[in-house]
Motif scaffolding. Structure first.
Motif: not given
Length: 314
Positions: A122-125, A136-140, A265-271, A275-278
């Motif tokens: 999920p991508l926060p609104g 996505a790719m750079t962060g992972l 990896d869904r869990a890593q993407l969520s993390e 961090r981006v949202k915050d």
């Protein structure tokens, strides 16, 4: 749908073409007979492209070695789920998502893409689609290189090559957050940007002596070649050289070396999304272009620092 395709490996990005391709068969996807279990259709809002994708065998052939051109490149996506395959769970129609697509399937430089649901999160609104595609790719890659393969911990030192680049800037920020001491490298013109992203020291690879860095616990390498070989000698005993530039040409005398290919990896993407949202993690986007202008954007007349993102929908 509009899509960018490639047919000629030798032509590189100059051989990209904007064409019309059929929309995904959403009715077949949802049926029991035609189901490819676990797939979803995503209306692409933003897409990323990695510069060396056109050198990957998977861009040109499928898993059985068969020619799959004309293929659609781009494997970083942010968009909205529009359809689910039969039996898919974990996502819903209308949900904002981001992630990576499979290397051997058509990619995200198109108005729609079919993706395995497990490769999306999920991508926060309040996170823009361009940011989602840009991270996505750079962060992972940064996350997996530092923590999954490099086992970076508090108080350790890490040398991040290309610290002002798309992947290196992610690694620099995540390493600082983890409590590591970060030494960045790059061109002289990128010194301040690398420091802004959190590097505590900077090595100008054109004018400074890399060997003056001394010993580090981890080298995060995006260059390979001569820089990768010289970096192996900087790794302390029990340390690690982690690279995304292919098998290392030299290995640390008393440490380890590993090359890896990023996976979704869904869990890593969520993390990463959290961090981006915050505001803890900033993307390094160099330019944003439309799908109509994508071919020109991937063939710039001047060097672009940071990632190029294609905005497919508003």
């Amino acid at each position: 749908m509009k899509a960018i395709v490639v047919t000629d490996r030798a032509a590189g990005t100059a051989g990209m073409k904007l064409v019309e391709r059929p929309d995904p068969d959403t009715a077949g996807l949802a049926s029991l007979e035609g189901a490819n279990y676990g797939d979803v259709v995503v209306a692409v809002h933003a897409s990323g492209f990695t510069g060396d994708e056109l050198e990957w065998p998977s861009t040109w052939i499928d898993r059985l070695g068969r020619d799959r051109t004309p293929s659609i490149p781009g494997h970083e996506v942010a968009g909205v789920v529009t359809a689910l395959s039969y039996g898919t769970a974990g996502l819903s129609v209308g949900q904002r998502v981001f992630g990576l697509t499979d290397w051997t399937r058509d990619g995200t430089l198109a108005e729609f893409v079919v993706v395995e649901a497990r490769n999306l999160a999920p991508l926060p609104g309040d996170v823009d689609f361009t940011v989602g595609a840009g991270v996505a790719m750079t962060g992972l890659t940064a996350w997996q290189g530092l923590f999954e393969h490099g086992h970076l911990g508090v108080g350790q030192s890490v040398l991040v090559h290309g610290a002002a680049g798309a992947v290196g800037s992610m690694a620099t920020q995540l390493a600082r957050e983890a409590g590591a001491y970060v030494i960045g490298t790059g061109r002289a013109a990128h010194r301040q940007l690398a420091l802004d992203f959190g590097a505590q020291e900077f090595v100008d690879l054109e004018n400074d002596a890399l060997e003056d860095v001394g010993g580090v616990d981890l080298v995060f390498d995006v260059f390979g070649g001569a820089i990768g070989k010289r970096s192996a000698g900087l790794v302390r005993a029990e340390g690690m050289l982690v690279t995304v530039a292919g098998p290392p040409e030299a290995r640390p005398a008393n440490g380890r070396a590993i090359d890896f290919v990023v996976v979704s990896d869904r869990a890593q993407l969520s993390e990463i999304a959290r961090r981006v949202k915050d505001g803890q993690l900033r993307t390094n986007i160099g330019q944003v272009a439309t799908l109509d202008d994508a071919v020109a954007a991937f063939n710039p007349t001047e060097r672009v620092n940071g990632k190029t993102i294609i905005r497919v929908r508003r």
